[in-house]
Scaffold this motif. Structure first.
Motif, PDB file in Angstrom:
ATOM      1  N   PRO B  75       0.818  -1.299  -0.001  1.00 30.99           N
ATOM      2  CA  PRO B  75      -0.146   0.025   0.021  1.00 30.99           C
ATOM      3  C   PRO B  75       0.824   1.079  -0.003  1.00 30.99           C
ATOM      4  N   PHE B  76       1.964   1.463   0.716  1.00 34.87           N
ATOM      5  CA  PHE B  76       2.843   2.477   0.679  1.00 34.87           C
ATOM      6  C   PHE B  76       3.623   2.774  -0.529  1.00 34.87           C
ATOM      7  N   LEU B  77       3.852   1.836  -1.129  1.00 33.74           N
ATOM      8  CA  LEU B  77       4.303   1.720  -2.733  1.00 33.74           C
ATOM      9  C   LEU B  77       3.244   2.497  -3.514  1.00 33.74           C
ATOM     10  N   ARG B  78       1.935   2.027  -3.599  1.00 32.93           N
ATOM     11  CA  ARG B  78       0.983   2.719  -4.261  1.00 32.93           C
ATOM     12  C   ARG B  78       0.511   4.010  -3.981  1.00 32.93           C
ATOM     13  N   ARG B  79       1.206   4.457  -2.749  1.00 35.62           N
ATOM     14  CA  ARG B  79       0.625   5.752  -2.409  1.00 35.62           C
ATOM     15  C   ARG B  79       1.445   6.887  -3.430  1.00 35.62           C
ATOM     16  N   ASN B  80       2.766   6.181  -3.970  1.00 35.59           N
ATOM     17  CA  ASN B  80       3.512   6.788  -4.846  1.00 35.59           C
ATOM     18  C   ASN B  80       3.241   6.669  -6.192  1.00 35.59           C
ATOM     19  N   ILE B  81       2.338   6.042  -6.470  1.00 36.89           N
ATOM     20  CA  ILE B  81       1.598   5.870  -8.060  1.00 36.89           C
ATOM     21  C   ILE B  81       0.419   5.934  -8.012  1.00 36.89           C
ATOM     22  N   GLY B  82      -0.224   7.020  -8.898  1.00 36.95           N
ATOM     23  CA  GLY B  82      -1.336   7.186  -9.324  1.00 36.95           C
ATOM     24  C   GLY B  82      -1.678   6.291 -10.518  1.00 36.95           C
ATOM     25  N   CYS B  83      -3.026   5.813 -10.527  1.00 35.78           N
ATOM     26  CA  CYS B  83      -3.383   5.064 -11.537  1.00 35.78           C
ATOM     27  C   CYS B  83      -4.682   5.721 -12.319  1.00 35.78           C
ATOM     28  N   VAL B  84      -4.669   5.676 -13.619  1.00 40.41           N
ATOM     29  CA  VAL B  84      -6.044   5.987 -14.253  1.00 40.41           C
ATOM     30  C   VAL B  84      -6.330   5.086 -15.469  1.00 40.41           C
ATOM     31  N   PHE B  85      -7.475   4.679 -15.611  1.00 45.17           N
ATOM     32  CA  PHE B  85      -7.830   3.521 -16.496  1.00 45.17           C
ATOM     33  C   PHE B  85      -8.921   3.964 -17.431  1.00 45.17           C
ATOM     34  N   GLN B  86      -9.140   3.072 -18.395  1.00 45.46           N
ATOM     35  CA  GLN B  86      -9.987   3.274 -19.557  1.00 45.46           C
ATOM     36  C   GLN B  86     -11.592   3.452 -19.164  1.00 45.46           C
ATOM     37  N   ASP B  87     -11.683   2.585 -17.928  1.00 42.25           N
ATOM     38  CA  ASP B  87     -13.063   2.770 -17.323  1.00 42.25           C
ATOM     39  C   ASP B  87     -13.182   3.240 -16.259  1.00 42.25           C
ATOM     40  N   PHE B  88     -12.401   4.515 -16.085  1.00 43.92           N
ATOM     41  CA  PHE B  88     -12.509   5.438 -15.027  1.00 43.92           C
ATOM     42  C   PHE B  88     -12.551   4.849 -13.625  1.00 43.92           C
ATOM     43  N   LYS B  89     -13.266   3.948 -13.156  1.00 45.75           N
ATOM     44  CA  LYS B  89     -13.340   3.185 -11.722  1.00 45.75           C
ATOM     45  C   LYS B  89     -13.721   4.228 -10.641  1.00 45.75           C
ATOM     46  N   ARG B 150      -8.470  12.127  -8.975  1.00 43.26           N
ATOM     47  CA  ARG B 150      -8.293  11.076  -7.733  1.00 43.26           C
ATOM     48  C   ARG B 150      -6.714  10.686  -7.937  1.00 43.26           C
ATOM     49  N   ALA B 151      -6.242  10.382  -8.960  1.00 46.38           N
ATOM     50  CA  ALA B 151      -4.766   9.598  -9.134  1.00 46.38           C
ATOM     51  C   ALA B 151      -3.656  10.674  -8.764  1.00 46.38           C
ATOM     52  N   PHE B 152      -4.052  11.930  -9.034  1.00 48.44           N
ATOM     53  CA  PHE B 152      -2.849  13.018  -8.912  1.00 48.44           C
ATOM     54  C   PHE B 152      -3.124  13.701  -7.426  1.00 48.44           C
ATOM     55  N   ILE B 183       0.420  17.606 -15.797  1.00 47.47           N
ATOM     56  CA  ILE B 183       1.273  16.765 -14.720  1.00 47.47           C
ATOM     57  C   ILE B 183       2.468  16.234 -14.978  1.00 47.47           C
ATOM     58  N   ASN B 184       2.887  16.016 -16.240  1.00 47.86           N
ATOM     59  CA  ASN B 184       4.163  15.486 -16.236  1.00 47.86           C
ATOM     60  C   ASN B 184       5.005  16.645 -16.201  1.00 47.86           C
ATOM     61  N   LYS B 185       4.671  17.717 -16.576  1.00 52.70           N
ATOM     62  CA  LYS B 185       5.610  19.036 -16.394  1.00 52.70           C
ATOM     63  C   LYS B 185       5.886  19.333 -14.764  1.00 52.70           C
TER      64      LYS B 185
END
Lengths: 298, 225
Positions: B75-89, B150-152, B183-185
């Motif tokens: 879970p602590f790894l995932r706090r450093n990674i945002g995820c975006v999906f095709q189906d939004f979730k 949400r991811a960011f 966001i990348n910038k």
């Protein structure tokens, strides 16, 4: 990471409300099984109290006179010790008899107040080698005429019957209750599983954004715990209501010789209630715990 | 920021999803993963946030070998990674605000942080005025913006996007890509799996092409094919 109390409470209550029918089913199953356990424990305690003097193979009691002197008491001890037909015996002096009396009548202080240790006869509780009714009777009668002896009292068939009956009944009820408790655990497991299914999207998102496993698990565990506890509380309430009737239904001790009242003291009642609460909580938590580890996949 | 060393992933039905992959992605890079369906793009992404574990090889994310990570640390790894999906979730029973706030609440952020961060990120994605709406009251593009928000919102080091424009029309897709670019910038590393030729060809960023699990092309300022 601290788990926020308000979050957990909100989640748990909304889960409980979502599957109200199956939640009710598991709560009631817990309640019925625990009520059965409680009732059989009450019965057992009542019978134990009523037949206290007749446990551990004691077949007859030799009551000495209240005023019997030490020589007479010692002589009886020697005779019992020398007799090859006596397997074992135990001496209850006046103080010990008084302690027992206080325990048996702990619910009626007016009885305890009216009796002092000096009013009670010292006694020998005897376990004979041969427990056949006829030989017990003839052995007991030999002590009847000794100096200082007031009376020899035999355990009656009734007492043996009551004891055996209560033993069988307790065992039977326990088996049924254990099966019901197992069913309750499985019902709770399924309730939790449905709650998790209803919230699978949220769980998925929680995992994605890095909620800890325990953060996801705790509301479900609590849901099971609450179901078990509510069931236990219902059982305790039912037993508390039912307890006066329970004592009323049992045969009046005056009609059965040698038996003191079928009472269950407040202390042992409390003990039974606490036990039921603990078992209810355990069944709920174990059911939920299995569901959470098997189906949550975190 | 992200390193894959000889990573192989085979699924139980013996499909090879990723074969001996070696990739190095620096901090702040923007990387497209392209390839046909089933070429291993999604597996690549799922390996990075440890939804899958590799069969062979090592994966380093933010300097840590995530193969060595015990499950309670994931879970602590995932706090450093945002995820975006095709189906939004997105969660249909929660408003836009609540959907974004949820990501902060479940990792134990205090209410004060939620109250300041969520409006800020909703303004960033241009949805400040829709905070009280429910997801099904929004267009697809708006929903995807919420999902990006949400991811960011937790300011992750890495943003993973698995076909984020797969359900959107080209014009809306451009809006989402502008957002990801923005966001990348800010220094966030972005890894995006896509089928969208137009986007890849216009953006001209690094392109990694997968074919049946193997990396067949790794090109700076690349095109779709």
């Amino acid at each position: 990471m601290p788990i926020k109390v308000d979050y957990v409470v909100r989640e748990t209550t909304s889960n409980l409300g979502r599957n109200i029918s199956i939640t009710l089913a598991s709560v009631l199953t817990v309640a019925v099984s625990l009520a059965l356990v409680g009732a059989s424990l009450m019965l057992r305690t009542g019978v134990q109290n009523a037949t206290q003097r007749w446990q551990g193979g004691i077949e007859f009691v030799v009551y000495m006179n209240v005023g019997a002197n030490q020589d007479q008491i010692d002589a009886m001890a020697r005779e019992l010790g020398d007799s090859p037909e006596v397997k074992s015996f135990k001496y209850f002096d006046q103080q010990a008899s008084y302690e027992e009396f206080k325990r048996l009548f702990s619910d009626s202080p007016e009885m305890i107040d009216s009796v002092r240790a000096e009013d009670l006869p010292p006694s020998y509780r005897v376990e004979p080698v041969n427990k056949d009714a006829d030989s017990v009777e003839s052995l007991a009668s030999t002590f009847e005429q000794r100096p200082g002896v007031k009376q020899v009292v035999l355990a009656s068939q009734t007492i043996r019957l009551i004891q055996n009956l209560s033993r069988a009944l307790t065992l039977g009820i326990f088996v049924v209750a254990a099966i019901l408790l197992g069913a309750a655990g499985l019902l709770i497991l399924n309730t939790i599983r449905m709650a998790m299914f209803a919230r699978r999207r949220e769980i998925e998102v929680m995992k994605l954004v890095g909620a800890t496993n325990w953060f996801i698990r705790v509301p479900f565990m609590l849901e099971g715990l609450v179901q078990g506890l509510i069931g236990a509380l219902l059982a305790i309430g039912a037993l508390a209501l039912f307890q006066p009737f329970f004592e009323g239904w049992l045969p009046n001790p005056q009609e059965i010789p040698l038996v003191s009242g079928f009472t269950v003291s407040t202390a042992s009642l409390l003990g039974i209630y606490v036990l039921l609460g603990v078992v209810g909580a355990l069944v709920g938590t174990i059911g939920a715990g299995v569901a959470v580890t098997r189906f949550l996949d975190v | 920021m992200i390193t894959l060393q000889n990573v192989t992933k085979t699924y139980k039905n013996s499909t090879v999803a990723l074969r001996d992959a070696n990739v190095e992605i620096a901090k702040g890079e923007f990387v497209f993963l392209v390839g046909a369906s089933g070429s291993g793009k999604s597996t690549f992404i799922r390996l990075l946030n440890k939804e899958e574990t590799p069969e062979k090889g090592h994966i380093y994310v933010a300097g840590k070998d995530i193969g060595q990570l015990s499950s309670w640390k994931v879970p602590f790894l995932r706090r450093n990674i945002g995820c975006v999906f095709q189906d939004f979730k997105l969660l249909p029973t929660k408003t836009v605000f609540e959907n974004v706030a949820f990501a902060l609440e479940v990792i134990g952020r205090p209410r004060s942080v939620v109250q300041t961060q969520v409006p800020a990120i909703l303004d960033l994605v241009g949805l400040g005025h829709k905070a009280a709406n429910f997801p099904d009251e929004l267009s697809g593009g708006e929903q995807q913006r919420v999902s990006v928000a949400r991811a960011f919102v937790n300011r992750p080091l890495i943003l993973l996007a698995d076909e984020p424009t797969g359900n959107l029309d080209p014009a809306t897709s451009v809006g989402i890509m502008r957002l990801l670019d923005r966001i990348n910038k800010t220094g966030t590393t972005v890894v995006m799996a896509t089928h969208d030729r137009g986007i890849v060809d216009t953006m001209r960023r690094r392109v990694i092409e997968l074919d049946r699990g193997s990396i067949v092309r790794d090109q700076a300022r690349g095109v779709y094919e």
